[in-house]
Scaffold this active site. Structure first.
Site, PDB file in Angstrom:
ATOM      1  CD  GLU A 135      -2.722   1.192   2.562  1.00 30.54           C
ATOM      2  OE1 GLU A 135      -3.144   0.075   2.930  1.00 30.54           O
ATOM      3  OE2 GLU A 135      -3.013   2.261   3.134  1.00 30.54           O
ATOM      4  CD  GLU A 140      -3.338   7.421   5.365  1.00 31.73           C
ATOM      5  OE1 GLU A 140      -4.313   6.723   5.693  1.00 31.73           O
ATOM      6  OE2 GLU A 140      -2.183   7.206   5.761  1.00 31.73           O
TER       7      GLU A 140
END
Length: 252
Positions: A135, A140
């Site tokens: 990932e 974020e």
């Protein structure tokens, strides 16, 4: 002070130089009236049987919490009664890429409890599972920790824990649109915010557990609510709030 300025200029110049040596191979400008189904898959539900999407998140993803407005994808987080809803989309099996420069220009929602993200998963996600597929978290942000951008990677070696990560404080990150990017090649993944280097991942030993980044990856964009990372306290009074994505570009 002069040395600091020279360092930043050098990083920016290097980033632009890498970009100009590559060809724009795909871009999503959200100029249509709806999401292009040839590019995007819309995920629906609460993630069950992996309920809460693996993070105890509180939202239900729907096909009606997003819109295309003035050339932007707008993802809405809202609450109706006791139910939180939002949108999660991906390009699995439609747009997958290995190596290059990947960019997103976006404007963040800032309400406490919100967790906007733009990220990538290995194309073997279904076969290998997570985190073995790998990932890459290009962007974020969590409303409970203002002015901070998170860049992270997950591999089998980390057992899903967020140990390959960097927090970068950017005082004005909540104001307007910003550019988030990675440069990814066979040796490393470098993260940028507004063309300034924030983090580089380059493990010395590369194997299937430490470096699953030798295969195509696909994009995901979502706006989560609550959860282990988003936080259990959600500012309902600040909802609805919106995650704006102006464009996505891939250079190779």
């Amino acid at each position: 002070m002069k040395k600091y300025i020279i360092l930043i200029v050098g990083v920016v110049s290097c980033s632009f130089a890498q970009q100009t040596q590559r060809k724009l191979v795909w871009e999503e400008n959200f100029n249509g009236k709806t999401l292009d189904e040839k590019v995007w898959n819309i995920e629906i539900g609460d993630g069950c049987p992996n309920c809460g999407w693996g993070n105890n998140e509180r939202q239900l993803y729907t096909d009606s919490n997003h819109a295309i407005e003035k050339g932007n994808l707008v993802i809405k987080a809202k609450k109706e009664g006791n139910k939180y809803t939002s949108t999660r989309i991906n390009t699995k099996s439609k747009k997958e890429f290995q190596y290059g420069r990947f960019e997103i220009r976006a404007k963040l929602p800032v309400a406490n409890g919100l967790w906007p993200a733009f990220w990538m998963l290995g194309s073997n996600f279904k076969e290998a599972g997570w985190p073995k597929c790998g990932e890459i978290d290009i962007l974020e942000y969590v409303g409970r920790e203002p002015h901070v951008i998170f860049n992270s990677l997950h591999t089998q070696d980390s057992h899903g824990n967020t140990i390959n990560t960097k927090k970068t404080t950017i005082p004005d990150i909540e104001k307007g649109f910003h550019l988030y990017a990675i440069d990814w090649d066979k040796d490393k993944i470098a993260f940028y915010v507004d063309n300034q280097l924030t983090y580089t991942f380059q493990p010395k030993e590369k194997n299937e557990n430490t470096w699953p980044y030798n295969q195509p990856f696909y994009f995901l964009a979502n706006l989560a609510i609550g959860g282990n990372f988003g936080g259990q306290i959600v500012d309902d009074a600040a909802l609805p709030d919106y995650f704006y994505i102006d464009y996505i570009k891939v250079y190779q």
